[in-house]
Motif scaffolding. Structure first.
Motif, short mmCIF file in Angstrom:
data_model
loop_
_atom_site.label_atom_id
_atom_site.label_comp_id
_atom_site.label_asym_id
_atom_site.label_seq_id
_atom_site.Cartn_x
_atom_site.Cartn_y
_atom_site.Cartn_z
N GLN A 1 14.15 -17.54 75.49
CA GLN A 1 13.05 -18.44 75.89
C GLN A 1 13.01 -18.61 77.40
O GLN A 1 11.94 -18.75 77.99
N LEU A 2 14.21 -18.64 78.02
CA LEU A 2 14.27 -18.87 79.47
C LEU A 2 13.56 -17.74 80.21
O LEU A 2 12.83 -17.98 81.19
N PHE A 3 13.75 -16.50 79.76
CA PHE A 3 13.05 -15.37 80.39
C PHE A 3 11.54 -15.55 80.27
O PHE A 3 10.79 -15.30 81.21
N GLY A 4 11.12 -16.00 79.08
CA GLY A 4 9.68 -16.20 78.85
C GLY A 4 9.14 -17.30 79.74
O GLY A 4 8.05 -17.18 80.31
N LEU A 5 9.91 -18.40 79.86
CA LEU A 5 9.46 -19.53 80.69
C LEU A 5 9.34 -19.10 82.15
O LEU A 5 8.36 -19.43 82.83
N LEU A 6 10.35 -18.37 82.64
CA LEU A 6 10.32 -17.92 84.04
C LEU A 6 9.15 -16.96 84.27
O LEU A 6 8.45 -17.05 85.28
N ALA A 7 8.92 -16.06 83.30
CA ALA A 7 7.79 -15.14 83.42
C ALA A 7 6.48 -15.92 83.47
O ALA A 7 5.60 -15.63 84.28
N LEU A 8 6.38 -16.95 82.62
CA LEU A 8 5.15 -17.74 82.59
C LEU A 8 4.93 -18.45 83.94
O LEU A 8 3.80 -18.53 84.42
N LEU A 9 6.01 -18.94 84.55
CA LEU A 9 5.89 -19.59 85.85
C LEU A 9 5.40 -18.60 86.91
O LEU A 9 4.54 -18.92 87.73
N VAL A 10 5.97 -17.39 86.87
CA VAL A 10 5.54 -16.35 87.82
C VAL A 10 4.05 -16.07 87.64
O VAL A 10 3.27 -16.05 88.61
N PHE A 11 3.63 -15.90 86.39
CA PHE A 11 2.23 -15.56 86.13
C PHE A 11 1.31 -16.75 86.43
O PHE A 11 0.15 -16.56 86.81
N PHE A 12 1.85 -17.97 86.28
CA PHE A 12 1.05 -19.14 86.65
C PHE A 12 0.76 -19.14 88.14
O PHE A 12 -0.38 -19.35 88.58
N SER B 1 2.45 -9.89 99.05
CA SER B 1 3.87 -9.99 98.67
C SER B 1 4.02 -10.88 97.45
O SER B 1 4.82 -10.59 96.55
N LEU B 2 3.26 -11.97 97.42
CA LEU B 2 3.34 -12.90 96.30
C LEU B 2 2.92 -12.21 95.00
O LEU B 2 3.56 -12.36 93.95
N HIS B 3 1.88 -11.40 95.10
CA HIS B 3 1.33 -10.80 93.89
C HIS B 3 2.08 -9.55 93.44
O HIS B 3 1.85 -9.06 92.33
N VAL B 4 3.00 -9.08 94.28
CA VAL B 4 3.91 -8.01 93.82
C VAL B 4 4.91 -8.60 92.81
O VAL B 4 5.59 -7.88 92.08
N MET B 5 4.93 -9.95 92.75
CA MET B 5 5.80 -10.62 91.77
C MET B 5 5.44 -10.27 90.33
O MET B 5 6.16 -10.60 89.40
N VAL B 6 4.30 -9.61 90.15
CA VAL B 6 3.94 -9.19 88.79
C VAL B 6 5.02 -8.28 88.19
O VAL B 6 5.26 -8.30 86.99
N TYR B 7 5.72 -7.53 89.05
CA TYR B 7 6.75 -6.62 88.53
C TYR B 7 7.99 -7.38 88.04
O TYR B 7 8.44 -7.13 86.92
N PRO B 8 8.56 -8.32 88.84
CA PRO B 8 9.62 -9.15 88.26
C PRO B 8 9.15 -9.91 87.02
O PRO B 8 9.90 -10.06 86.06
N GLY B 9 7.88 -10.37 87.04
CA GLY B 9 7.34 -11.08 85.88
C GLY B 9 7.34 -10.19 84.65
O GLY B 9 7.71 -10.61 83.56
N TYR B 10 6.96 -8.93 84.85
CA TYR B 10 6.94 -7.97 83.74
C TYR B 10 8.37 -7.73 83.23
O TYR B 10 8.61 -7.70 82.01
N MET B 11 9.32 -7.58 84.16
CA MET B 11 10.70 -7.36 83.73
C MET B 11 11.23 -8.56 82.93
O MET B 11 11.95 -8.39 81.95
#
Lengths: 346, 257
Positions: free
Chosen positions: A137-148, A168-178
């Motif tokens: 769940q923690l991975f999902g929550l962090l991903a959701l924060l990134v995408f938010f 640079s901020l929007h390159v965060m889509v890759y960590p979000g995907y991971m």
């Protein structure tokens, strides 16, 4: 372009794009729910909230996979550029789908108990000391924060305010995907004995990774090696540049210059980076006398790198000279919006 | 620049070139088709959760002997087989134990109104308010005496069983599926809330069997096991029968995995 900010920047093309995205989302959810309800009926039925949770989860993952494929596909084949044109709306739609999934999970799994649901998301459901038992769940929550953060700053207003940090901020889509891959890998995949979720996950990672790798190799082949003569670098013959098109050359570690030919006998050199979202201007065209970005159609005058009024964007310009049909470029950029003599082919 | 020269160059605020329209019509259909097939495939390959139900639309009132030992259970004569006792676990709404409602009526004949949750031979009743339980004032009948005789705890020996720690409310039908690692956090909150803890054991054919878990002193194991919710464990302990419920009184150091 940039003369005013409106809450949602729509035009006919974007409306068609958004309509396709949302028809796709609704169709996917309807198919998923209908198939589940036909297959599992009566006392064997799966809880409706869980069916919806699964439908939105798989829909969101599929959407993010498609979104991440658009960039490399557009670099490999220009016909995919229209998908990139409104990718931000696609991204915000994906965030809303992910948010519905997260809301259903928090409502159903973490609510109605003695613990605050948000506290429960962070504190329950796993063992932080164990790799295999790490709470997904923690991975999902962090991903959701990134995408938010990405969805909240997707508007052109934030693009203008944040400047180069926006990219640079929007390159965060890759960590979000991971993070999302880990969320699925440590979560639903552990319970899947059919192999379909692992298959989906691996296919997504291979597709996204493979396309990015291939497009990187594809782009590096397109690079032009420059020969330096005193303060000028030799670009090549002007006849190699198609009219209203450009070639792109690298003049520094991160600096790329687009050299356009237009009106058949005029040459100009400008920064390859569009001021809107860093789009590759060298892949654009000259339309109605203006250099036009392939991503969102932002335009600049060839003679001075300024957007036509009332727009205010400016890009750096470069000096060119022509000797015996060979184009030479001065690699030192002039300040954004600087006019310089047009190089004419005689 | 003329439109035919623009070939496939797309500008959002201009008309789409014909070549691009020809490219996007089949591509859009293909994307919709592939996405639909993926949704169809994933939905149709989900695992079955087995037959279970949670009746939320109409309540039932059941009568019998209420015991809180350690979890609230209503024992009554099985309507289908009056020689046997049927034992019905009681739980509260949400992820809470019904102990607070049931404790005042421990060892008394009562009627309980609630929403039935069923899986296989199991029945659980979700009690929604304190006044859902009221004492039967008609005195002890022959049937009541029969029930009391059959709810004395009987030891069935010491066993070791491998299975998953679950919360009984979700497993028995409130959530389908109500087990597994995705459900772990929910099971954890349920167990902290006092829902009876259960060891779910699968046989070679995939059939599931549930065993209520207690600590070595016979008290509720729910809070103690909340951190192990959804874990695959081996449990050693004394197998006990009360009514038609089977318990495992976990031995000290009787939890492995």
């Amino acid at each position: 372009m940039s003369h005013q900010f409106v809450p949602v920047n729509w035009n006919r093309r974007k409306r068609i794009y958004d309509l396709c995205v949302w028809v796709g989302i609704v169709a996917y959810i309807v198919i998923f729910v209908s198939v589940t309800n036909v297959r599992f009926q009566g006392e064997a039925s799966i809880t409706p909230v869980i069916v919806l949770m699964r439908a939105f989860a798989t829909c969101g993952f599929l959407m993010l996979t498609i979104i991440l494929c658009i960039g490399p596909l557009a670099r490999i084949d220009k016909r995919f550029l229209p998908l990139l044109y409104n990718r931000r709306h696609f991204g915000v739609s994906f965030f809303l789908v992910a948010l519905i999934h997260a809301g259903l999970a928090i409502f159903w799994y973490h609510s109605f108990g003695p613990i605050n649901p948000i506290v429960s998301v962070v504190t329950s459901g796993g063992d932080y000391q164990s790799l295999s038992g790490f709470p997904f769940q923690l991975f999902g929550l962090l991903a959701l924060l990134v995408f938010f953060v990405m969805a909240a700053t997707s508007h052109d207003y934030w693009n203008a305010v944040l400047g180069s940090s926006w990219k640079s901020l929007h390159v965060m889509v890759y960590p979000g995907y991971m993070l999302l891959v880990l969320h699925v890998g440590f979560g639903a995949m552990q319970e899947d004995y059919t192999g379909i979720l692992p298959g989906m996950l691996y296919a997504s990672v291979i597709l996204v990774g493979g396309l990015h790798l291939y497009s990187a190799l594809f782009a590096s082949k397109a690079q032009i090696t420059l020969e330096t003569l005193e303060n000028w670098v030799r670009v090549g013959n002007w006849q190699d540049i198609e009219n209203d098109h450009a070639i792109t050359v690298s003049v520094g570690d991160d600096e790329r210059v687009a050299i356009f030919r237009y009106d058949h006998n005029k040459l100009c050199a400008v920064s390859n980076v569009c001021q809107h979202q860093n789009g590759p201007l060298g892949e654009g065209r000259v339309i109605d006398g203006c250099i036009t970005c392939p991503w969102h159609g932002y335009q600049y005058r060839p003679e001075d790198g300024c957007s036509p009024p009332p727009f205010t964007e400016k890009i750096e310009t470069y000096q060119l000279k022509l000797e015996d049909n060979v184009v030479f470029l001065n690699p030192d950029p002039l300040p954004a919006g600087t006019s310089r003599p047009v190089t004419e082919i005689r | 620049m003329k439109d035919q020269e623009r070939d496939t160059f797309f500008v959002g605020y201009l008309d789409m070139p014909a070549a691009l329209r020809r490219f996007y019509t089949p591509l859009t259909i293909l994307l919709f088709g592939v996405s639909g097939l993926i949704g169809f495939g994933i939905a149709s390959m989900q695992s079955s959760t087995g037959a279970a139900s949670w009746q939320t639309e109409s309540s039932e009132t059941l009568s019998g002997l209420l015991m809180v030992d350690p979890y609230p259970v209503l024992h009554r004569l099985d309507p289908a087989n009056p020689d046997q006792v049927e034992s019905i676990l009681l739980v509260n709404q949400g992820k809470f134990s019904a102990e607070a409602y049931a404790r005042p009526y421990h060892n008394r004949m009562v009627s309980v109104t609630g929403f039935p949750i069923t899986r296989g031979g199991w029945t659980m009743l979700e009690v929604t308010a304190a006044d859902s339980i009221f004492e039967d004032q008609s005195g002890k009948s022959a049937a009541d005496v029969e029930i009391e005789k059959n709810v004395t705890a009987k030891s069935l020996g010491v066993v070791t069983l491998n299975g998953e720690i679950a919360d009984s409310k979700c497993f028995l039908g409130v959530m389908k599926p109500g087990e597994g690692s995705v459900h772990k956090a929910c099971a954890e909150v349920c167990l902290i809330g006092g829902i009876p803890s259960m060891l779910v054991v699968r046989d070679g054919d995939g059939r599931k069997y549930g065993y209520i878990l207690t600590l070595p002193d016979g008290s509720s194991a729910s809070t103690a096991l909340s951190g192990r919710a959804a874990d695959k464990v081996g449990v050693t302990g004394e197998l006990m029968q009360k009514g038609d419920l089977i318990y495992i009184k976990i031995s000290p150091d009787g939890l492995r995995g």
